[in-house]
Enzyme design. Structure first.
Site: not given
Ligand SMILES: [Zn+2]
Ligand SMILES: *[C@@H]1O[C@H](CO)[C@@H](O)[C@H](O)[C@H]1NC(C)=O
Ligand SMILES: *[C@@H]1O[C@H](CO)[C@@H](O)[C@H](O)[C@H]1NC(C)=O
Ligand SMILES: *[C@@H]1O[C@H](CO)[C@@H](O)[C@H](O)[C@H]1NC(C)=O
Ligand SMILES: *[C@@H]1O[C@H](CO)[C@@H](O)[C@H](O)[C@H]1NC(C)=O
Ligand SMILES: *[C@@H]1O[C@H](CO)[C@@H](O)[C@H](O)[C@H]1NC(C)=O
Length: 526
Positions: A367, A392
């Protein structure tokens, strides 16, 4: 080079060569001699390329039924019209786009669509924050104080507890409201303390530090409200309702299992919190037939030191043994860019494997947009530690070897478009790196991370951004169907649970398709 890489990545999923390839080859051979044939071969080549890309795309291998084809035409007609409207919401900040999305016909279809499961959501952000203001802060014995740094803190208690460190005196909200001239105004200011929403996000959040700082302050503020035992039960119930109303039938919740407290200050253990999640979810499922329930992914924060994370890993193993149907595994949460890397915690995270016991991991990884940092390396570590899914995976396309291996192992990414945009990893969602993953058919699910913090709810807003922005013009009903199927396929449900979930979902899907297609035939008849 890229084509080669993609072909080799593609291989484990796609299997053989497209059937029409032989025809193309012979055409090419013959076509070399005649102009007419060469024109035709260019046409054929073009068709071949388009066909290959169509089948590679997420959902590209699904065959639609007749009803689905009709429904798809309805959906795509709306999509076409909206893409050509002057304001395109996925290119705008969600805070400004939200009211436009709510007017969209595609969005209304997505709301009705059975989306399957929400696999990446966090415990304190599954329910609209205005419920906290309108319901929770109006309950008796609710106190608040303002910390020296200006953050609101809440506590249910009776009698009023002593003044806490780093805070003004406790004020009873009930009494405070009685003395206010304008309660609406005050309630609106509370709500502003509970979300990141603002009219001008670029000005309010000039950089990610400011943004994450507010994020943590919100978390700090609302935890005193949500963690009060009677509120906690209602919060979970109402949160499930919000997702259920958005046509989501199952949730996997990242939860830190923080102490839940009573009016007299008693607190409950993580076991109690898991039991409460289990009991509330089963009560909810009984009242809402077809809703499958929820599981917990126990999570701790990635700023803690190795010895604390070691304890959490032990706790996760213990909880999973005690609640095998409820606790799915373990994750590390919090801001990845400033947090410690998975590598840093490697010794702790290797404990289950070294003892021959199984603790599934569901790591937030990648992320970040900082390629080559130690945090960017989390994707590598997630692969090595056999993460079941990747939270992510924003940085995944920058790591072709990791990407290839994760694909071979069938490890999906949980894409949360609005979260990535609000947390400043991408602004125009057409540029989201998951566009590449979607175009190549990489396994993925769509989720909403912390919808209530962003002023969103359920999954539909994120589905809208993914379908309209990330997926581009070619994403159609196949893409949506594949995303819903994926959410069940890649869930932590056991095989029998999965089968039942698929059946429930398929029934609802057929009804959804029939309604969407039926609307069309009615229109044609009229
Ligand atoms: Zn999260
Ligand atoms: C809050 O919601 C609960 C149901 O979840 C309801 O029983 C209660 O009366 C509400 N309280 C207030 C103050 O609105
Ligand atoms: C109270 O505040 C709200 C919101 O700020 C405003 O719309 C309303 O007009 C105010 N009411 C009075 C009586 O001032
Ligand atoms: C948070 O609430 C306090 C108390 O009502 C208020 O003074 C403050 O302006 C609010 N913060 C924001 C960002 O609105
Ligand atoms: C880890 O952090 C905790 C809490 O901050 C602290 O009490 C403990 O001493 C730390 N352990 C080590 C080994 O640094
Ligand atoms: C990951 O899986 C491989 C193959 O099943 C196994 O050999 C290895 O020990 C696992 N590693 C961890 C950390 O679980």
């Amino acid at each position: 080079m890229l084509d080669l890489a993609l072909t080799s990545i593609r291989h484990p999923m796609l299997g053989g060569t497209p059937p029409r390839r032989a025809t193309l080859h012979s055409l090419l051979l013959v076509g070399a001699t005649a102009f007419l044939c060469s024109a035709r071969s260019i046409d054929e080549e073009r068709k071949q390329l388009l066909w290959r890309e169509r089948t590679m795309r997420l959902g590209g291998q699904l065959a639609l039924t007749r009803a689905e084809q009709v429904a798809n035409r309805v959906l795509m007609a709306h999509k076409e019209a909206e893409v050509h409207s002057p304001q395109f919401p996925p290119s705008m900040h969600f805070f400004r786009a939200k009211h436009l999305i709510e007017k969209s016909a595609v969005f209304h279809i997505l709301k009705k669509m059975p989306k399957g499961a929400a696999l990446h959501v966090h415990e304190f952000s599954i329910l609209r924050m205005d419920w906290l203001v309108k319901n929770v802060t109006y309950r008796p014995h609710c106190h608040f104080c303002v910390t020296h740094r200006g953050a609101l803190r809440f506590r249910f208690a009776h009698p009023t507890p002593p003044t806490p460190a780093e805070c003004s005196e406790w004020v009873l909200l009930e009494k405070y409201r009685q003395e206010l001239q304008n309660v609406t105004e005050f309630d609106e200011s509370l709500l502003r303390n509970f979300t990141l929403v603002t009219e001008n996000p670029e000005e309010t959040y000039p950089n990610r530090d400011v943004l994450w700082s507010k994020f943590q302050t919100i978390f700090f503020s609302i935890s005193g409200l949500v963690s009060y035992a009677p509120v906690f039960r209602d919060y979970v119930f109402q949160g499930l309702r919000e997702f259920c109303q958005d046509n989501v039938l199952y949730l996997e919740l990242r939860a830190m299992l923080l102490p839940v407290y009573e009016l007299d200050g008693r607190t409950y253990s993580p076991e109690w919190v898991v039991e409460t999640y289990r009991d509330v979810a089963s009560l909810f499922s009984r009242e809402h037939p077809g809703f499958i329930g929820m599981k917990i992914i126990y999570s701790d924060q990635r700023f803690k030191n190795v010895s604390l994370i070691t304890e959490s890993v032990w706790m996760a193993m213990k909880l999973r043994t005690k609640f095998p149907g409820m606790v799915a595994g373990f994750d590390l949460v919090g801001r990845e860019d400033t947090g410690r890397s998975l590598h840093h915690y490697r010794k702790a995270l290797m404990i289950p494997a070294s003892r021959g016991s199984r603790l599934p991991y569901f790591f937030h990884a990648g992320e970040t947009d900082w390629q080559g940092t130690s945090v960017d390396g989390n994707l590598l570590e997630a692969l090595i530690l056999n993460s079941t899914r990747i939270g992510h995976g924003f940085a995944l396309t920058k790591h072709p070897a990791i990407w290839t291996d994760l694909w071979k192992k069938g490890i999906p990414v949980e894409v949360c478009p609005i979260s990535n945009q609000v947390l400043q990893l991408v602004s125009d969602l057409r540029n989201h790196p998951a566009a590449v993953l979607m175009a190549t058919g990489y396994p993925m699910v769509i989720s909403s991370d912390d919808p209530a913090m962003f002023g969103a709810s359920g999954l539909s807003y994120d589905f809208y951004e993914a379908f309209m922005g990330i997926g581009g013009m070619k994403a159609d009903l196949r893409t949506l169907k594949q995303l819903a199927l994926n959410s069940i396929k890649y869930s932590a449900l056991q095989d029998t649970e999965k089968k039942a979930a698929m059946e429930t979902w398929a029934e609802r899907w057929d009804a959804f398709v029939a309604e969407l297609a039926g609307g069309q035939s009615k229109k044609t008849a009229a």
